[in-house]
Design an enzyme around this catalytic site. Structure first.
Site, short mmCIF file in Angstrom:
data_model
loop_
_atom_site.label_atom_id
_atom_site.label_comp_id
_atom_site.label_asym_id
_atom_site.label_seq_id
_atom_site.Cartn_x
_atom_site.Cartn_y
_atom_site.Cartn_z
N ALA A 46 25.69 -1.74 2.15
CA ALA A 46 27.10 -1.35 2.13
C ALA A 46 27.27 0.09 1.65
O ALA A 46 27.98 0.88 2.28
CB ALA A 46 27.88 -2.32 1.23
N GLU A 66 12.92 -18.30 4.96
CA GLU A 66 12.21 -17.12 5.47
C GLU A 66 10.96 -16.84 4.61
O GLU A 66 9.92 -16.44 5.13
CB GLU A 66 13.15 -15.91 5.49
CG GLU A 66 14.25 -16.06 6.54
CD GLU A 66 14.82 -14.73 7.01
OE1 GLU A 66 15.13 -13.87 6.16
OE2 GLU A 66 14.94 -14.55 8.24
N GLN A 72 24.87 -8.08 7.45
CA GLN A 72 25.72 -7.83 8.62
C GLN A 72 27.19 -7.62 8.20
O GLN A 72 27.84 -6.68 8.65
CB GLN A 72 25.61 -9.07 9.54
CG GLN A 72 25.96 -8.80 10.96
CD GLN A 72 26.02 -10.10 11.77
OE1 GLN A 72 26.99 -10.35 12.46
NE2 GLN A 72 25.01 -10.91 11.71
C1 LIG Z 1 15.00 -12.27 1.21
C2 LIG Z 1 16.38 -12.05 1.78
C3 LIG Z 1 16.57 -12.12 3.16
C4 LIG Z 1 17.84 -11.86 3.71
N1 LIG Z 1 18.00 -11.91 5.06
C5 LIG Z 1 19.18 -11.57 5.61
C6 LIG Z 1 19.34 -11.50 7.04
O1 LIG Z 1 18.41 -11.80 7.80
N2 LIG Z 1 20.54 -11.09 7.54
C7 LIG Z 1 21.59 -10.74 6.74
O2 LIG Z 1 22.65 -10.33 7.27
N3 LIG Z 1 21.48 -10.81 5.39
C8 LIG Z 1 20.32 -11.22 4.80
N4 LIG Z 1 20.19 -11.27 3.43
C9 LIG Z 1 21.36 -10.95 2.59
C10 LIG Z 1 21.50 -9.43 2.43
O3 LIG Z 1 20.28 -8.89 1.99
C11 LIG Z 1 22.62 -9.07 1.46
O4 LIG Z 1 23.80 -9.71 1.87
C12 LIG Z 1 22.83 -7.56 1.44
O5 LIG Z 1 21.67 -6.94 0.91
C13 LIG Z 1 24.04 -7.14 0.62
O6 LIG Z 1 24.15 -5.73 0.71
P1 LIG Z 1 24.81 -4.87 -0.44
O7 LIG Z 1 24.83 -3.47 0.03
O8 LIG Z 1 26.09 -5.51 -0.86
O9 LIG Z 1 23.86 -5.04 -1.70
P2 LIG Z 1 22.33 -4.73 -1.97
O10 LIG Z 1 21.53 -4.74 -0.73
O11 LIG Z 1 21.98 -5.70 -3.06
O12 LIG Z 1 22.35 -3.24 -2.57
C14 LIG Z 1 22.83 -2.97 -3.86
C15 LIG Z 1 22.27 -1.64 -4.32
O13 LIG Z 1 22.81 -1.35 -5.61
C16 LIG Z 1 21.78 -0.97 -6.51
N5 LIG Z 1 22.19 -1.38 -7.85
C17 LIG Z 1 22.35 -2.62 -8.32
N6 LIG Z 1 22.75 -2.61 -9.59
C18 LIG Z 1 22.87 -1.30 -9.95
C19 LIG Z 1 23.28 -0.64 -11.13
N7 LIG Z 1 23.66 -1.30 -12.24
N8 LIG Z 1 23.30 0.72 -11.14
C20 LIG Z 1 22.94 1.43 -10.03
N9 LIG Z 1 22.54 0.84 -8.89
C21 LIG Z 1 22.51 -0.51 -8.83
C22 LIG Z 1 20.56 -1.73 -6.02
O14 LIG Z 1 19.37 -1.12 -6.46
C23 LIG Z 1 20.76 -1.64 -4.49
O15 LIG Z 1 20.23 -0.44 -4.00
C24 LIG Z 1 18.94 -11.55 2.85
C25 LIG Z 1 18.73 -11.48 1.47
C26 LIG Z 1 17.49 -11.72 0.93
C27 LIG Z 1 17.28 -11.65 -0.57
#
Ligand SMILES: Cc1cc2nc3c(=O)[nH]c(=O)nc-3n(C[C@H](O)[C@H](O)[C@H](O)COP(=O)(O)OP(=O)(O)OC[C@H]3O[C@@H](n4cnc5c(N)ncnc54)[C@H](O)[C@@H]3O)c2cc1C
Length: 393
Positions: A12, A166, A310
């Site tokens: 995101a 997975e 997604q």
């Molecule tokens: C093993 C696995 C497989 C998955 N497979 C799928 C799939 O096939 N398809 C799908 O759509 N979704 C999948 N998901 C779900 C998907 O990964 C998450 O929904 C997605 O990563 C959410 O994105 P995000 O940007 O909200 O958060 P994140 O990807 O969690 O990113 C958050 C970021 O914030 C940083 N952060 C966190 N806390 C702090 C802090 N206090 N200070 C500074 N930085 C910080 C982290 O380091 C990271 O870089 C899967 C998840 C896992 C664990």
């Protein structure tokens, strides 16, 4: 000039900054992330099983935005958002004030308060936890050669959601190589997957779900459904009086949002905040919440959308457009999500998929694996934007 602070360089946050930077909005964009790298969290299970290395699923955040003069990358850990003072508190540097905030801090492991889960289970949440889970698994399997302790060959995977399935797919693919490397009897490895609900892979139709389950069962996985976990001990997972002994316990029962959400006083449940339909925070018109820290009701059925990469990317696109509109004195639009489908890998070479693009497609076998790889590669390409890295100036 306004300052937009984006927290988290996950799917995101990265997408948000790329879109804001491309919009050439008259604002300074500050991206805060605790690690210098972005990781593809949809591929963490592969690092945990050892079928991929961290370098395969990470890229340098600062390098991606090196050419964007209006983007500043800060590598630090967010400890709190002071919503009244409009400041973000950081672990190692001075706090950052903002005019607009985009909180995209992502997910953490959820233990549901189950005794021993945090201490004795190995979660798959980021690169460090995936590597720690891998090291424990390999050390434990390796030890069998001298210990001859049957528990060293027993693996319990907690939960049968997407991540668990997975991971199991990668694990059964990798085990024959590990057996050769560490000299343990492959036929004595026992893998149990324990799930509280009665169904596995409910997001797929019965035919696809059954195919996925049968595939894993054929590789030695035993599923225990309707089996709630009540305690996790150092060497066993308990469901009431039944013990599932294990030398390795993988904790993939589910996720919650970042603890920074509760610590910062948001109105939340499991560290997720139900946002307005334009993805802003109720009562905080200068704040957007996107990705796994947000909860968005699906207008079709009123239930919250699942947390997926997604949806996170689609939210970032909508929130970025809304933020640009606000800065330019325009109005915001509602978040609308059209799912492209769901793909679940079962190791690198097979999987199941239900895809809604140019019709509806149910896939099983290698075609699903190809679809998964294409999605992951496309996401990496779009977020990292290889072109920006190759440009000469
Ligand atoms: C093993 C696995 C497989 C998955 N497979 C799928 C799939 O096939 N398809 C799908 O759509 N979704 C999948 N998901 C779900 C998907 O990964 C998450 O929904 C997605 O990563 C959410 O994105 P995000 O940007 O909200 O958060 P994140 O990807 O969690 O990113 C958050 C970021 O914030 C940083 N952060 C966190 N806390 C702090 C802090 N206090 N200070 C500074 N930085 C910080 C982290 O380091 C990271 O870089 C899967 C998840 C896992 C664990």
């Amino acid at each position: 000039m306004k300052r937009i602070v984006v927290l988290g360089a996950g799917y995101a946050g990265m997408r948000m900054v790329k879109r804001l930077a491309a919009a050439k909005v008259d604002a300074q964009i500050v991206l805060v992330n605790k690690n210098p790298y972005h990781y593809q969290s949809t591929e963490l299970h592969e690092v945990a099983a050892g079928t991929k290395e961290p370098a395969d699923i990470t890229f340098d955040v600062a390098q991606v935005f090196a050419k964007k003069k209006n983007v500043r990358v800060v590598i630090d850990e967010v400890t709190k958002v002071d919503q009244d003072a409009k400041k973000v508190e950081l672990k190692n540097s001075d706090s950052l004030s903002y005019d607009y905030l985009v909180n995209a801090l992502g997910f953490e492991s959820e233990t549901f308060g189950i005794k021993g889960a945090r201490e004795n289970g190995w979660p798959l949440i980021d690169v460090d936890t995936a590597l720690a889970a891998r090291k424990h698994l390999e050390d434990t399997l390796k030890r069998y050669k001298t210990s001859h302790d049957a528990n060293d060959l027993r693996i319990v995977v907690c939960g049968a959601g997407f991540t668990s399935i997975e991971y199991l797919g990668e694990l059964v693919y990798r085990l024959p190589d590990l057996a050769k490397e560490y000299g343990f009897p492959l036929d004595q490895v026992k893998i149990d997957c324990i799930e509280a609900s009665p169904k596995i892979l409910p997001m797929f139709n019965q035919n696809l779900a059954d195919w996925g389950v049968k595939f894993l069962e054929g590789k030695g996985v035993t599923f225990h459904v309707s089996t709630p976990i009540t305690e996790v001990k150092p060497d066993a997972v308990m469901s009431n009086d039944t013990a599932f002994p294990a030398g390795t316990i993988i904790w993939t029962t589910g996720v919650q949002g970042s603890h920074i959400i509760a610590d910062s006083g948001y109105d939340q449940k499991r560290n997720r905040v139900v946002v307005e339909d334009d993805l802003r925070v109720k009562g905080q018109p200068d704040q957007f919440l996107v990705g796994d820290v947000s909860a968005v009701p699906n207008p079709d059925n009123g239930r919250l959308y699942p947390t997926t990469a997604q949806i996170s990317i689609a939210q970032a696109d909508c929130a970025a457009d809304n933020l640009v509109a606000l800065i330019n004195g325009g109005t915001t639009k509602k978040f609308v999500f059209k799912s492209l489908g769901t793909v679940c890998s079962l190791g690198p070479k097979t999987g199941i998929a239900s895809i809604d693009m140019m019709g509806h497609w149910n896939l099983k076998g290698w075609l699903a694996a190809v679809a998964k790889k294409m999605i992951a590669d496309r996401s990496a390409l779009e977020l990292a934007d290889i072109r920006t890295m190759l440009e000469s100036d």
